[in-house]
Scaffold this motif. Structure first.
Motif, PDB file in Angstrom:
ATOM      1  N   PHE A 104      65.999  61.075  37.335  1.00 18.39           N
ATOM      2  CA  PHE A 104      65.559  60.384  36.121  1.00 18.39           C
ATOM      3  C   PHE A 104      65.661  58.868  36.329  1.00 18.39           C
ATOM      4  N   GLY A 105      66.791  58.411  36.867  1.00 11.90           N
ATOM      5  CA  GLY A 105      66.984  56.986  37.108  1.00 11.90           C
ATOM      6  C   GLY A 105      66.044  56.438  38.162  1.00 11.90           C
ATOM      7  N   ASN A 106      65.818  57.205  39.223  1.00 14.13           N
ATOM      8  CA  ASN A 106      64.906  56.750  40.279  1.00 14.13           C
ATOM      9  C   ASN A 106      63.475  56.643  39.760  1.00 14.13           C
ATOM     10  N   ASP A 107      63.090  57.560  38.868  1.00 14.51           N
ATOM     11  CA  ASP A 107      61.750  57.486  38.281  1.00 14.51           C
ATOM     12  C   ASP A 107      61.605  56.258  37.386  1.00 14.51           C
ATOM     13  N   ILE A 108      62.658  55.930  36.650  1.00 12.80           N
ATOM     14  CA  ILE A 108      62.635  54.710  35.825  1.00 12.80           C
ATOM     15  C   ILE A 108      62.469  53.483  36.711  1.00 12.80           C
ATOM     16  N   MET A 109      63.217  53.445  37.792  1.00  6.05           N
ATOM     17  CA  MET A 109      63.165  52.313  38.711  1.00  6.05           C
ATOM     18  C   MET A 109      61.773  52.153  39.306  1.00  6.05           C
TER      19      MET A 109
END
Length: 318
Positions: free
Chosen positions: A208-213
């Motif tokens: 989820f965090g990597n997709d936001i980044m």
């Protein structure tokens, strides 16, 4: 004479390069933002965010072969709740310059972060906390007393959601904690055994965090409104994106700062800790991003520090 002319010309070139560097480094992000913003379609940006960064939390079924799966909820968070109006409340010291307490409490759901307290600060930040988004350093480095205390009001009546950048994964229907260096999952297991009557914690899906980044970097590159985001997104960014999935309307308090606070203090509940020169998160890029999505005018954001965002449920995407 020719030598003197050449020296003057060279000096002029050097001065020109220095001026360009100063403008590009300090002034260009603001200048470009003001020129390009009207050309960026906020609706398209919101649709891209919904498509590229789906939200869910790890369920018991996904980790069915893990001995600790019982501490995970049976359903993903977005399938259990949905709200009309939500408040995302930062921990910014700027909140001390406003009295948003009653307004924040009037929303259908309130999200806070990490160790942010309400007791003693109700007039500024309100009293209600429905969701608390914590990073993986809790409780090993932060909030240890509040996390484990039976009498603490923090966590007791709140739903815990874990900010998952790359700490907790899934592998072969088991929880993978190889990169969980602060042992947040192990502590959640202990917490569940100590307080079995409390709500089960939700852990944001792997990546989820990597997709936001990646989405933030894509925004910066394609619009030219900010430098490519190479730092980890802040908890504020995680929280806002999550609530866009869960709410029709999202009111964000002092994540994009107002111009009221002239101090360098970090938190509304701490009159000593200052902003560090070392920036661990992509705050500048996030603020440009939220301003572009905002239904609030620039003037209102500067005066109030409140950004109104349309939730994905209210967005028509092709």
């Amino acid at each position: 004479m020719a030598k003197r002319t050449l020296m003057i010309f060279s000096a002029g070139v050097c001065v020109g390069i220095m001026i360009y560097y100063v403008l590009h480094t300090f002034l260009m992000p603001t200048f470009v933002f003001k020129i390009i913003k009207p050309m960026v379609d906020g609706q398209e940006l919101l649709c891209a965010l919904r498509k590229n960064v789906p939200f869910s939390t790890i369920t018991r079924e996904q980790a069915s072969k893990d001995g600790n799966a019982t501490i995970l909820p049976e359903e993903s968070l977005e399938k259990l709740v949905h709200f009309n109006s939500c408040a995302v409340v930062s921990s910014s010291h700027g909140l001390r310059l406003h009295t948003y307490g009653k307004e924040i409490d009037s929303h259908d759901a309130v999200l806070r972060f990490n160790c942010a307290p309400t007791q003693g600060f109700e007039q500024f930040v309100g009293n209600r906390t429905d969701f608390r988004l914590i990073n993986t350093q809790i409780p090993r480095r932060s909030c240890q007393k509040e996390f484990w205390s039976e009498n603490s009001t923090m966590f007791k009546h709140e739903t815990i959601v874990v900010r998952n950048m790359d700490a907790i994964g899934l592998e072969g229907e088991k929880v993978n904690t190889k990169t969980d260096r602060f042992h947040v999952f192990a502590n959640l297991v202990k917490y569940g055994k100590k307080y079995p009557e409390r709500d089960l914690p939700f852990i944001q899906r792997p990546d989820f965090g990597n997709d936001i980044m990646r989405e933030l970097a894509r925004f910066c590159i394609t619009t030219g409104m900010c430098y490519k985001a190479i730092m980890s997104p802040s908890s504020g960014m995680f929280g806002v994106v999550m609530m866009l999935h869960l709410c029709d309307w999202v009111h964000v308090y002092e994540i994009v700062p107002s111009n009221k606070d002239e101090t360098k203090l970090l938190y509304y509940y701490d009159e000593k800790e200052m902003w560090s020169k070392k920036d661990w998160h992509s705050y500048i890029q996030e603020r440009v991003y939220f301003r572009t999505l905002s239904l609030t005018t620039e003037k209102d954001i500067e005066d109030t520090g409140v950004v109104l965002l349309k939730g994905f449920s209210q967005t028509q995407c092709h």
